[in-house]
Design an enzyme around this catalytic site. Structure first.
Site, short mmCIF file in Angstrom:
data_model
loop_
_atom_site.label_atom_id
_atom_site.label_comp_id
_atom_site.label_asym_id
_atom_site.label_seq_id
_atom_site.Cartn_x
_atom_site.Cartn_y
_atom_site.Cartn_z
NE ARG A 157 -2.78 -0.28 3.29
CZ ARG A 157 -3.74 -1.22 3.26
NH1 ARG A 157 -4.81 -1.04 2.52
NH2 ARG A 157 -3.63 -2.33 3.99
CE1 TYR A 158 0.21 4.12 4.12
CE2 TYR A 158 0.42 1.83 4.79
CZ TYR A 158 -0.24 3.04 4.86
OH TYR A 158 -1.33 3.17 5.67
NE ARG A 179 4.69 2.00 6.06
CZ ARG A 179 4.66 3.21 5.49
NH1 ARG A 179 5.58 3.57 4.63
NH2 ARG A 179 3.68 4.04 5.77
CB CYS A 224 -5.84 -15.05 15.37
SG CYS A 224 -5.73 -13.93 13.98
CB CYS A 249 -10.21 -9.23 18.08
SG CYS A 249 -8.51 -9.65 18.51
CB CYS A 276 -10.91 -9.12 13.60
SG CYS A 276 -9.61 -9.36 12.39
NE ARG A 295 -5.47 -7.53 6.97
CZ ARG A 295 -4.33 -7.11 7.54
NH1 ARG A 295 -3.82 -7.77 8.56
NH2 ARG A 295 -3.69 -6.04 7.07
CG ASP A 334 -10.11 -0.46 10.62
OD1 ASP A 334 -9.87 0.68 10.21
OD2 ASP A 334 -9.25 -1.23 11.10
CG ASP A 363 -5.79 1.55 8.10
OD1 ASP A 363 -5.14 1.75 7.06
OD2 ASP A 363 -5.34 0.98 9.11
CE LYS A 370 -1.98 1.79 10.33
NZ LYS A 370 -1.78 1.00 9.12
S1 SF4 Z 1 -7.37 -8.20 15.27
FE1 SF4 Z 1 -7.91 -9.85 13.84
S2 SF4 Z 1 -5.95 -10.48 12.95
FE2 SF4 Z 1 -5.48 -9.33 14.84
S3 SF4 Z 1 -5.36 -10.89 16.47
FE3 SF4 Z 1 -7.44 -10.09 16.48
S4 SF4 Z 1 -8.56 -11.54 15.19
FE4 SF4 Z 1 -6.40 -11.83 14.71
#
Ligand code: SF4
Length: 350
Positions: free
Chosen positions: A92-93, A96, A105, A109, A112, A114, A274, A311, A318
């Site tokens: 994206r940048y 990097r 994971c 979360c 999340c 993603r 997000d 973001d 960002k």
């Molecule tokens: S935010 Fe998403 S990618 Fe990061 S640890 Fe939590 S579940 Fe996994």
């Protein structure tokens, strides 16, 4: 014989652990069918079963509110796909790239960004795809930094991490390797001396960025895991997500930043939530975030100040969205607000 506690992955596990109620099973089954669920023993232990609004539970225990998707929410909120030249890489940048080695994971979360791409069912990078990703990095001399992310790269074995680090070490123009992870707090025992050694790449600087959102996550075991990394010469930074009912008050957010600095982890980013599907109950307004940043600036050491960032939806990268302390009066004098909210003049350049 003692049986080691296991990661909670099924609704029956969560009910047995007193984290969800059987009468909510039908709704939560729909949530679990859509978004991955896992809570490590270290994090499950931190959840206060008596508190219906417990900040740890809000982060990790599935909630029927996740079934409500708002029109502005999107499957790929930060636009990874638009910047993915080959599988596993997001460029994206200019200087990097992200290298997404796994979609798994240690803990999932509930907010999340993603969440539509990660989970135990998502396919990991195949050896051929990894070759393609590393070829892409090697053929782009402008890439100075590689960010290992996912998923969580520290769920991989030390042996596999060592192989990837060695291959990155062989690319001369890559100077910095950054590892984004929740593992030091979510599963501190995984940060073994062998895993720490595997993160060192000859001639490169490795940074580990811990994702933590509440001071309670920094248990004694988590602090020791972070110390193993820092003592081995791996600097640590943090990233936190601003979350309603988790850390959206100055005391809680300040306590988190201080706990991180005490662990020799420099707070790096505070992310605005997000637009991930089904997460509106955990998002704050940008104005709330700015007020919190103002409150931190007044009360806490400069070491405890993260950059508040958003973001931009659609893959535009960002941008810092913290409060502004500078304005101009009619005479062209710069007006600067101090941390008490008083305004002061700074004269124009001679
Ligand atoms: S935010 Fe998403 S990618 Fe990061 S640890 Fe939590 S579940 Fe996994």
């Amino acid at each position: 014989m003692n049986v080691a506690p296991k990661t909670l992955r099924y609704l029956s596990d969560l009910e047995e652990a007193g984290l969800t109620l059987a009468e909510k099973r039908a709704a939560l089954e729909k949530v679990a069918a859509q978004y991955a669920v896992a809570i490590t023993p270290a994090l499950a232990e931190l959840i206060d079963r008596a508190d219906p609004n417990d900040p740890m539970a809000r982060q990790f225990v599935p909630d029927a509110a996740e079934l409500k998707t708002r029109p502005e929410e999107r499957a790929d909120p930060i636009g990874d796909d638009a910047h993915s030249p080959v599988t596993g890489v997001v460029h994206r940048y200019p200087d990097r790239v992200l290298l997404k080695l796994t979609h798994v994971c240690a803990v999932y979360c509930r907010f999340c960004f993603r969440r539509e791409m990660i989970g135990p069912a998502a396919a990991p990078l195949t050896p051929k795809q990894l070759d393609g990703a590393l070829d892409y990095i090697a053929s782009h001399p402008e890439i100075w930094e590689v960010v290992l992310t996912g998923g969580d790269p520290l769920v991989l074995s030390a042996r596999r991490l060592k192989q990837v680090m060695a291959r990155l070490a062989a690319i001369a123009h890559v100077k910095v390797i950054r590892v984004h992870s929740r593992v030091p707090a979510a599963d501190p025992a995984r940060i073994t001396p062998e895993l720490v050694r595997s993160l060192k790449a000859k001639g490169k600087a490795t940074y580990v960025v811990l994702h933590a959102n509440h001071a309670r996550e920094l248990t004694e075991a988590a602090r020791q895991a972070c110390a193993r990394l820092v003592n081995a010469g791996i600097p640590m930074l943090s990233q936190s997500v601003l979350l309603a009912g988790v850390n959206d008050d100055p005391q809680t957010l300040g306590a988190l930043m201080r706990a991180l600095v005490e662990c020799r982890i420099k707070p790096y980013y505070l992310h605005h939530g997000d637009l991930a599907p089904g997460t509106s109950h955990l998002r704050t307004s940008i104005e709330q975030g700015q007020d919190l940043m103002r409150a931190l600036r007044g009360r806490l050491s400069g070491l405890c100040q993260p950059t508040y960032v958003l973001d931009i939806p659609g893959g535009h990268g960002k941008s810092p969205i913290g409060p502004n302390y500078l304005s101009r009066d009619e005479a062209g004098c710069a007006r600067i607000d101090d941390f008490n909210g008083r305004s002061h003049c700074y004269p124009p350049a001679a």
